[in-house]
Design a protein around this motif. Structure first.
Motif, PDB file in Angstrom:
ATOM      1  N   ASN A  46      17.012  28.529  23.315  1.00  0.00           N
ATOM      2  CA  ASN A  46      18.057  29.068  22.441  1.00  0.00           C
ATOM      3  C   ASN A  46      18.965  27.918  22.016  1.00  0.00           C
ATOM      4  O   ASN A  46      19.524  27.221  22.871  1.00  0.00           O
ATOM      5  CB  ASN A  46      18.867  30.123  23.193  1.00  0.00           C
ATOM      6  N   ARG A  48      21.891  27.749  21.157  1.00  0.00           N
ATOM      7  CA  ARG A  48      23.234  27.813  21.726  1.00  0.00           C
ATOM      8  C   ARG A  48      23.279  27.336  23.172  1.00  0.00           C
ATOM      9  O   ARG A  48      24.364  27.120  23.715  1.00  0.00           O
ATOM     10  CB  ARG A  48      23.773  29.240  21.627  1.00  0.00           C
ATOM     11  N   ASN A  49      22.117  27.178  23.796  1.00  0.00           N
ATOM     12  CA  ASN A  49      22.039  26.673  25.168  1.00  0.00           C
ATOM     13  C   ASN A  49      21.575  25.222  25.224  1.00  0.00           C
ATOM     14  O   ASN A  49      21.337  24.690  26.308  1.00  0.00           O
ATOM     15  CB  ASN A  49      21.081  27.538  25.991  1.00  0.00           C
ATOM     16  N   LYS A  55      23.522  19.152  20.348  1.00  0.00           N
ATOM     17  CA  LYS A  55      24.259  19.917  19.340  1.00  0.00           C
ATOM     18  C   LYS A  55      25.071  18.987  18.452  1.00  0.00           C
ATOM     19  O   LYS A  55      25.036  19.075  17.222  1.00  0.00           O
ATOM     20  CB  LYS A  55      25.186  20.932  20.013  1.00  0.00           C
ATOM     21  N   PHE A 157      26.314  27.110  18.177  1.00  0.00           N
ATOM     22  CA  PHE A 157      27.531  27.355  18.949  1.00  0.00           C
ATOM     23  C   PHE A 157      27.820  28.852  19.021  1.00  0.00           C
ATOM     24  O   PHE A 157      27.541  29.588  18.073  1.00  0.00           O
ATOM     25  CB  PHE A 157      28.741  26.649  18.320  1.00  0.00           C
ATOM     26  N   GLU A 158      28.396  29.281  20.131  1.00  0.00           N
ATOM     27  CA  GLU A 158      28.894  30.647  20.226  1.00  0.00           C
ATOM     28  C   GLU A 158      30.062  30.802  19.244  1.00  0.00           C
ATOM     29  O   GLU A 158      30.726  29.818  18.893  1.00  0.00           O
ATOM     30  CB  GLU A 158      29.368  30.946  21.651  1.00  0.00           C
ATOM     31  N   PRO A 159      30.333  32.041  18.788  1.00  0.00           N
ATOM     32  CA  PRO A 159      31.394  32.230  17.781  1.00  0.00           C
ATOM     33  C   PRO A 159      32.740  31.622  18.167  1.00  0.00           C
ATOM     34  O   PRO A 159      33.447  31.091  17.313  1.00  0.00           O
ATOM     35  CB  PRO A 159      31.483  33.759  17.668  1.00  0.00           C
ATOM     36  N   HIS A 160      33.101  31.664  19.465  1.00  0.00           N
ATOM     37  CA  HIS A 160      34.410  31.139  19.869  1.00  0.00           C
ATOM     38  C   HIS A 160      34.390  29.624  20.066  1.00  0.00           C
ATOM     39  O   HIS A 160      35.417  29.033  20.405  1.00  0.00           O
ATOM     40  CB  HIS A 160      34.879  31.824  21.155  1.00  0.00           C
ATOM     41  N   GLU A 161      33.223  28.984  19.853  1.00  0.00           N
ATOM     42  CA  GLU A 161      33.105  27.537  20.043  1.00  0.00           C
ATOM     43  C   GLU A 161      32.946  26.768  18.740  1.00  0.00           C
ATOM     44  O   GLU A 161      32.801  25.545  18.758  1.00  0.00           O
ATOM     45  CB  GLU A 161      31.880  27.229  20.929  1.00  0.00           C
ATOM     46  N   THR A 162      32.963  27.464  17.609  1.00  0.00           N
ATOM     47  CA  THR A 162      32.648  26.806  16.337  1.00  0.00           C
ATOM     48  C   THR A 162      33.796  25.998  15.746  1.00  0.00           C
ATOM     49  O   THR A 162      33.588  25.223  14.815  1.00  0.00           O
ATOM     50  CB  THR A 162      32.205  27.857  15.297  1.00  0.00           C
ATOM     51  N   HIS A 220      17.635  31.068  14.576  1.00  0.00           N
ATOM     52  CA  HIS A 220      17.117  31.888  15.662  1.00  0.00           C
ATOM     53  C   HIS A 220      15.888  32.683  15.236  1.00  0.00           C
ATOM     54  O   HIS A 220      14.921  32.799  16.003  1.00  0.00           O
ATOM     55  CB  HIS A 220      18.209  32.839  16.161  1.00  0.00           C
ATOM     56  N   ASN A 345      36.684  38.264  20.218  1.00  0.00           N
ATOM     57  CA  ASN A 345      37.080  37.454  19.076  1.00  0.00           C
ATOM     58  C   ASN A 345      38.390  37.963  18.475  1.00  0.00           C
ATOM     59  O   ASN A 345      38.624  39.175  18.390  1.00  0.00           O
ATOM     60  CB  ASN A 345      35.984  37.478  18.008  1.00  0.00           C
TER      61      ASN A 345
END
Length: 361
Positions: A46, A48-49, A55, A157-162, A220, A345
């Motif tokens: 994935n 995101r992992n 990244k 990235f996860e939504p809170h990491e963008t 994805h 979020n």
């Protein structure tokens, strides 16, 4: 005994690898069960992992490419007067080399590779019509980064990491024009307009090689489609698919969606409409400076030479570069807000500094 499970065992939620959590099983239209492929928690495949270094290597590589998109647009401006003289046209016609530069294209590497050939063409062309067509086409194929960068960030990235990655992208998208004008005014001061395109070809070609070596598939749906196809082959069953939302669509449906969805969002979502209006104004203003600064500070104004006019853009470069620094405070504020609501979020927390920006204007 065969190692491939039967369709019945697939339908019950079992998988070939006992270390993978059971997957969702749904019924097809014909009543048969099918296992849906997904990324299990912690799956290293994935995006995101992926490791942080991977990244950010992708983000930095595409950011540099994003800068060159603006460089190739604004880098022509310092030499527009020499271009007009060489082709015997007015200054207004000469500026078409800037205004014909924009467009859209769906893929990074192939589109940017085609763009390089058009940059080569602009360095070699000997007629005005051919030059303008090549400028339009080079803009069409290079604008892919602006169109797809946000999607790439959302993939890895996860939504809170963008926040940090988007801040870097927006910095590159806005600083590219004034920085490009300054950098290529150094060439335009002493060389001809063709030398600018040869320099751009060298810079862009080098970065294209870096992007080709660095960029990995991040979407994805594409990764899961590949996984499903691989598992169907390995396990000898066709009862393995991806969710309907990730299935490949025909060219006609895909083209229709790509054309209609942006306009549907634009005219049905107020925040998108006014955001687009504001961004259009800012981009227009940014590129208007390319011509306006030459009139105000050039030989017909304050008497600056080409390089001197380029130096006047450094103030804008510094101002834009302060943005990512102030975003450090914005990101901390956003992380505090989502922590207060248990990780959910909070979109409004993303625009805290917008209040200050609105007042400043």
């Amino acid at each position: 005994m065969s190692s491939n499970p039967s369709p019945e065992s697939v339908a019950s939620g079992n998988t070939a690898d006992p270390g993978i959590a059971p997957r969702q099983v749904v019924q097809r239209a014909d009543g048969t069960d099918v296992e849906l492929v997904s990324f299990p928690p912690g799956d290293p495949k994935n995006p995101r992992n992926w490791p942080t270094w991977r990244k950010w290597s992708i983000v930095i590589a595409i950011t540099l490419i994003d800068l060159t998109v603006s460089f190739t647009a604004s880098g022509f401006s310092p030499a527009a007067e020499k271009f007009a003289k060489d082709f015997g046209v007015s200054g207004e016609v000469g500026t078409l080399g800037l205004s014909l530069y924009y467009g859209r294209s769906p893929i990074y590497i192939i589109s940017y590779g085609v763009f390089l050939f058009f940059v080569l063409g602009t360095a070699l062309v000997h007629n005005l019509g051919g030059f303008l067509v090549l400028r339009f086409l080079s803009g069409w194929f290079s604008a892919v980064t602006i169109a797809n960068f946000g999607g790439t960030i959302a993939d890895i990235f996860e939504p809170h990491e963008t926040g940090p990655a988007m801040s870097l992208f927006l910095w590159a998208a806005t600083v590219g024009s004034p920085l490009g004008y300054f950098l290529f005014s150094c060439i335009a001061q002493y060389k001809g307009w063709r030398d600018i395109f040869w320099a751009l070809l060298g810079i862009c070609g080098g970065l294209w090689l870096i992007m080709t070596a660095t960029l990995k598939e991040t979407r994805h749906s594409v990764l899961l489609l590949r996984r499903a196809a691989r598992e169907r082959k390995q396990r000898g069953t066709d009862a393995i698919e991806v969710p309907d939302s990730m299935k490949q669509r025909g060219p006609r449906k895909l083209f229709k969606t790509a054309l209609l969805r942006p306009f549907r969002f634009l005219f049905t979502e107020a925040i998108i409409f006014f955001g687009a209006l504001y961004n259009g104004y800012l981009y227009g203003l940014s590129f208007l400076f390319n011509g306006a600064f030459s009139l105000v500070f050039g030989m017909g104004g304050h008497g600056f030479d080409v390089l001197g006019v380029g130096l006047t853009f450094l103030g804008i470069v510094v101002g834009i570069s302060i943005g990512p620094i102030t975003n450090i405070w914005q990101e901390r504020y956003y992380q505090r807000r989502i922590a207060q609501v248990g990780g959910k979020n909070v979109p409004e927390a993303r625009v805290q500094l917008g209040r200050i920006a609105g007042i400043s204007e």
